[in-house]
Motif scaffolding. Structure first.
Motif, PDB file in Angstrom:
ATOM      1  N   ALA A   1      -3.642  -1.064  -8.654  1.00 18.67           N
ATOM      2  CA  ALA A   1      -3.891  -2.130  -7.673  1.00 18.67           C
ATOM      3  C   ALA A   1      -3.805  -3.501  -8.235  1.00 18.67           C
ATOM      4  O   ALA A   1      -3.959  -4.269  -7.445  1.00 18.67           O
ATOM      5  CB  ALA A   1      -5.281  -1.644  -7.236  1.00 18.67           C
TER       6      ALA A   1
ATOM      7  N   SER B   1       0.742   4.340  -2.870  1.00 21.88           N
ATOM      8  CA  SER B   1       0.582   5.591  -2.382  1.00 21.88           C
ATOM      9  C   SER B   1       1.724   6.497  -2.982  1.00 21.88           C
ATOM     10  O   SER B   1       1.469   7.799  -3.126  1.00 21.88           O
ATOM     11  CB  SER B   1       0.610   5.760  -0.904  1.00 21.88           C
ATOM     12  OG  SER B   1       1.893   5.666  -0.436  1.00 21.88           O
TER      13      SER B   1
ATOM     14  N   ILE C   1      -6.062   3.847   1.175  1.00 23.63           N
ATOM     15  CA  ILE C   1      -5.855   2.763   0.550  1.00 23.63           C
ATOM     16  C   ILE C   1      -6.314   1.379   1.594  1.00 23.63           C
ATOM     17  O   ILE C   1      -5.838   1.633   2.627  1.00 23.63           O
ATOM     18  CB  ILE C   1      -4.557   2.300  -0.047  1.00 23.63           C
ATOM     19  CG1 ILE C   1      -4.001   3.693  -0.984  1.00 23.63           C
ATOM     20  CG2 ILE C   1      -4.381   1.065  -0.557  1.00 23.63           C
ATOM     21  CD1 ILE C   1      -2.750   3.396  -1.439  1.00 23.63           C
TER      22      ILE C   1
ATOM     23  N   ILE D   1      -5.305  -5.488  -2.692  1.00 21.31           N
ATOM     24  CA  ILE D   1      -5.851  -4.376  -2.549  1.00 21.31           C
ATOM     25  C   ILE D   1      -7.349  -4.212  -2.918  1.00 21.31           C
ATOM     26  O   ILE D   1      -7.795  -4.774  -3.975  1.00 21.31           O
ATOM     27  CB  ILE D   1      -4.969  -3.363  -3.632  1.00 21.31           C
ATOM     28  CG1 ILE D   1      -3.411  -3.821  -3.304  1.00 21.31           C
ATOM     29  CG2 ILE D   1      -5.464  -2.126  -3.276  1.00 21.31           C
ATOM     30  CD1 ILE D   1      -3.262  -3.237  -1.934  1.00 21.31           C
TER      31      ILE D   1
ATOM     32  N   SER E   1      -5.675  -0.617   6.348  1.00 22.85           N
ATOM     33  CA  SER E   1      -5.647   0.477   5.610  1.00 22.85           C
ATOM     34  C   SER E   1      -4.434   1.375   6.047  1.00 22.85           C
ATOM     35  O   SER E   1      -3.492   1.155   6.999  1.00 22.85           O
ATOM     36  CB  SER E   1      -6.870   1.067   5.904  1.00 22.85           C
ATOM     37  OG  SER E   1      -6.885   1.815   7.046  1.00 22.85           O
TER      38      SER E   1
ATOM     39  N   MET F   1       0.645  -1.076   0.069  1.00 20.23           N
ATOM     40  CA  MET F   1       0.060   0.041  -0.070  1.00 20.23           C
ATOM     41  C   MET F   1       0.880   1.284   0.073  1.00 20.23           C
ATOM     42  O   MET F   1       0.551   2.338  -0.661  1.00 20.23           O
ATOM     43  CB  MET F   1      -0.902  -0.057   1.179  1.00 20.23           C
ATOM     44  CG  MET F   1      -1.950  -0.926   1.102  1.00 20.23           C
ATOM     45  SD  MET F   1      -3.332  -1.033   2.312  1.00 20.23           S
ATOM     46  CE  MET F   1      -2.230  -1.424   3.786  1.00 20.23           C
TER      47      MET F   1
ATOM     48  N   LEU G   1      -9.129   2.263  -3.345  1.00 26.61           N
ATOM     49  CA  LEU G   1      -8.126   3.247  -3.422  1.00 26.61           C
ATOM     50  C   LEU G   1      -9.106   4.494  -3.604  1.00 26.61           C
ATOM     51  O   LEU G   1     -10.180   4.367  -4.200  1.00 26.61           O
ATOM     52  CB  LEU G   1      -7.249   3.137  -4.583  1.00 26.61           C
ATOM     53  CG  LEU G   1      -6.224   2.157  -4.620  1.00 26.61           C
ATOM     54  CD1 LEU G   1      -6.647   1.007  -5.063  1.00 26.61           C
ATOM     55  CD2 LEU G   1      -5.107   2.540  -5.537  1.00 26.61           C
TER      56      LEU G   1
ATOM     57  N   SER H   1     -11.815   4.112  -6.267  1.00 29.25           N
ATOM     58  CA  SER H   1     -11.796   2.890  -7.393  1.00 29.25           C
ATOM     59  C   SER H   1     -13.086   2.144  -7.228  1.00 29.25           C
ATOM     60  O   SER H   1     -13.414   1.477  -8.195  1.00 29.25           O
ATOM     61  CB  SER H   1     -10.728   1.809  -7.102  1.00 29.25           C
ATOM     62  OG  SER H   1     -10.550   1.520  -5.585  1.00 29.25           O
TER      63      SER H   1
END
Length: 584
Positions: free
Chosen positions: A113, A73, A193, A119, A176, A69, A122, A136
């Motif tokens: 992702a 990012s 995320i 994942i 997260s 993640m 996002l 997303s």
């Protein structure tokens, strides 16, 4: 034969069973004591090892997902690929360009992702509007980023522990990442995320055999300071300020008893700690179950052991004893057949086989006596078999010299050819027959027959290395003999052609006459090489049958023999004999 029924002595049986049981029970008791002491430690360590192993898997996967993640990012920051597109979207006024940039951002969020299937979501969150700029997937109503449990904060990044997913229509537990970011000169926001982490996939639960309920496992998470910020069962372990890691492990260890629970802990390299707890009753349950089951198994084993010993004695020991006595009698020379009924099919078959062996041994002794008597007669017949051809050939040599001394060249030549053919047929000359030696013997045979019959023979032989390759003895003579006897006709000509067919790799032998030919019934009869009538006086076609049989024996199914004949127009026999590339 006399039939006997087997009986067994009770005294021997009791002694055998008592001794056997005494030894086995002593061994079982000793093994049970040693194994019980060992299994207490093993089972305890097994439960602890499973808990620690499962906890390590959860922690390692959390670290992996946090790292993944964090990398995603970076691409969503202002200097990353997605961040650059976001800035363009926020600063562009052209509607057409806005549409294409928005479409590209949505596509890139899915692409970023995609390498990690865990994942889950996002988003870009705008603090000013209190809404997501891009996401997303659709968020649930009433989501609040401030409600997630924070495990670690490093700079502008917050790593969060287990909490329900913000993704709409999903209730999975996720971890997260939140990251503060400035999207443009006037807009500050948050990158969010989250990733799925299937706790049940790593925490292995075992079944209780009594009530078929799963062993209770409780997951706790502590942040970097040791405060418990997540509990999978808040009714038993509620999250509150005074509930810390030190409350569970005051001595600083990573495993121990806490109230009615056994707990293990695993601290991540990032600084947070995961804990796994199970009830003490569940912790020791398998040891109790093992003891109860072992006791039952031990009792059942003793009973079965006694039954097994008794049965073994009854069905094996008695018949073997009788079988040993029969062997002793056989060793003394007794071939008396006795039928025993042991009550077991296998032993009855063994006794029958033993009786059969007696009969065979007795027959072998008789056969040996007969064979000794026949041995001398066989030797005499062998000498006669060797002397008769030798005597015949010597006699022919005497006739040859007698004809030569009386100036009879035709008789001398006739006897010479006959002697040569006879020696060849009896194997007195070359042991290995070749095509060349067959052709030479054929020429002698034709010269011999010309003295009796008026005919011409045309022999066309193609010279080549194939002539020195081995083949069947007496291959051509029987075929030519049939042609002379039945196929001369009015022309009185026999045509013989031998050559090597390089393309098909065959030696081709063709013998053709111009005689009266064969009827269809006679031709079909000659196609069956082993149909031989011993009662027939003539047995015509025996030469062809011999050749076909020898070809099948020597060449198998690779040789081809073809007979073409028509009534009144003669007969043609063609042989195709295979050679490999080296000529063998």
């Amino acid at each position: 034969m006399k039939r006997k029924k087997l009986f067994y002595g009770d005294t021997i049986h009791k002694r055998l069973v008592s001794a056997f049981l005494l030894v086995i029970i002593s061994c079982l008791l000793l093994s049970g004591i040693v194994s019980y002491v060992a299994l207490i430690s093993v089972e305890k360590n097994k439960t602890e090892v499973e808990m620690i192993s499962n906890l390590e898997q959860v922690t390692q996967n959390m670290d992996r997902l946090f790292l993944s993640m964090c990398q995603i990012s970076e691409q969503m920051m202002q200097q990353g690929n997605l961040g650059i597109l976001l800035n363009s979207y926020l600063t562009t006024q052209n509607s057409y360009e806005l549409y294409h940039i928005k479409k590209q951002i949505c596509t890139d969020m899915v692409t970023v992702a995609f390498p990690s299937s865990d994942i889950n979501l996002l988003s870009y969150y705008n603090y000013n509007t209190q809404r997501n700029i891009f996401e997303s997937f659709t968020f649930k109503e009433g989501y609040d980023f401030n409600q997630v449990p924070e495990l670690i904060r490093i700079g502008d990044i917050s790593y969060n522990g287990f909490h329900p997913s913000f993704r709409k229509y999903q209730n999975d537990m996720v971890i997260s990442l939140k990251r503060e970011s400035k999207f443009s000169e006037n807009i500050s926001g948050l990158i969010y995320i989250e990733a799925k982490l299937d706790l049940l996939g790593y925490i292995q639960t075992r079944q209780n055999d009594k009530n078929s309920k799963k062993m209770e496992c409780i997951i706790l998470q502590a942040d970097k300071k040791g405060n418990i910020c997540y509990s999978s069962d808040k009714d038993i372990f509620p999250v509150k300020k005074d509930f810390t890691l030190h409350s569970i492990f005051p001595d600083g260890k990573e495993k121990g008893v806490y109230g009615q629970y056994f707990a293990v802990a695993k601290t991540s390299k990032m600084g947070y700690t995961n804990l796994l707890l199970i009830r003490m009753s569940d912790y020791k349950r398998e040891l109790y179950q093992w003891f109860d089951r072992s006791l039952i198994v031990f009792i059942v084993s003793i009973v079965l052991l006694y039954c097994m010993v008794f049965i073994i004695h009854r069905i094996i020991y008695g018949p073997l004893k009788i079988f040993g006595k029969e062997i002793d009698k056989l060793g003394e020379g007794s071939f008396e057949l006795t039928d025993y009924d042991s009550g077991v099919l296998e032993f009855n078959q063994l006794f029958e086989q033993f009786n059969k062996m007696k009969r065979q041994i007795k027959k072998l002794i008789t056969d040996v006596e007969i064979a000794e008597k026949e041995k001398n007669q066989l030797e005499v017949e062998k000498l006669i078999y060797q002397i008769n051809p030798h005597f015949l050939m010597n006699t022919l040599n005497s006739v040859h010299w007698l004809a030569k001394s009386h100036n009879q060249p035709e008789i001398s030549k006739f006897i010479t050819n006959l002697n040569s053919i006879l020696a060849y047929n009896l194997g007195k000359l070359d042991k290995d027959t070749t095509f060349r030696s067959e052709i030479n013997m054929l020429q002698n045979y034709i010269d011999l027959q010309k003295m009796r019959y008026d005919f011409d023979a045309s022999i066309d032989v193609e010279e080549g290395p194939y002539l020195d390759q081995p083949t069947v003895r007496l291959l051509l003579q029987p075929l030519v003999e049939n042609a002379i006897r039945y196929g001369l006709g009015d022309q009185g000509i026999i045509e013989i052609r031998i050559f090597y067919h390089d393309v098909r790799n065959y030696v081709v032998l063709m013998i053709e006459d111009h005689g009266k030919g064969l009827s269809k019934d006679k031709l079909m009869q000659l196609q069956e090489p082993f149909r031989y009538n011993q009662d027939s006086k003539e047995n015509s076609g025996i030469g062809l049958r011999y050749v076909r049989s020898m070809l099948e024996t020597y060449y198998g199914d690779k040789a081809i023999m073809n007979i073409n004949s028509e009534k009144g127009r003669g007969t043609k026999i063609t042989l195709l004999l295979p050679l490999n590339k080296e000529g063998s």
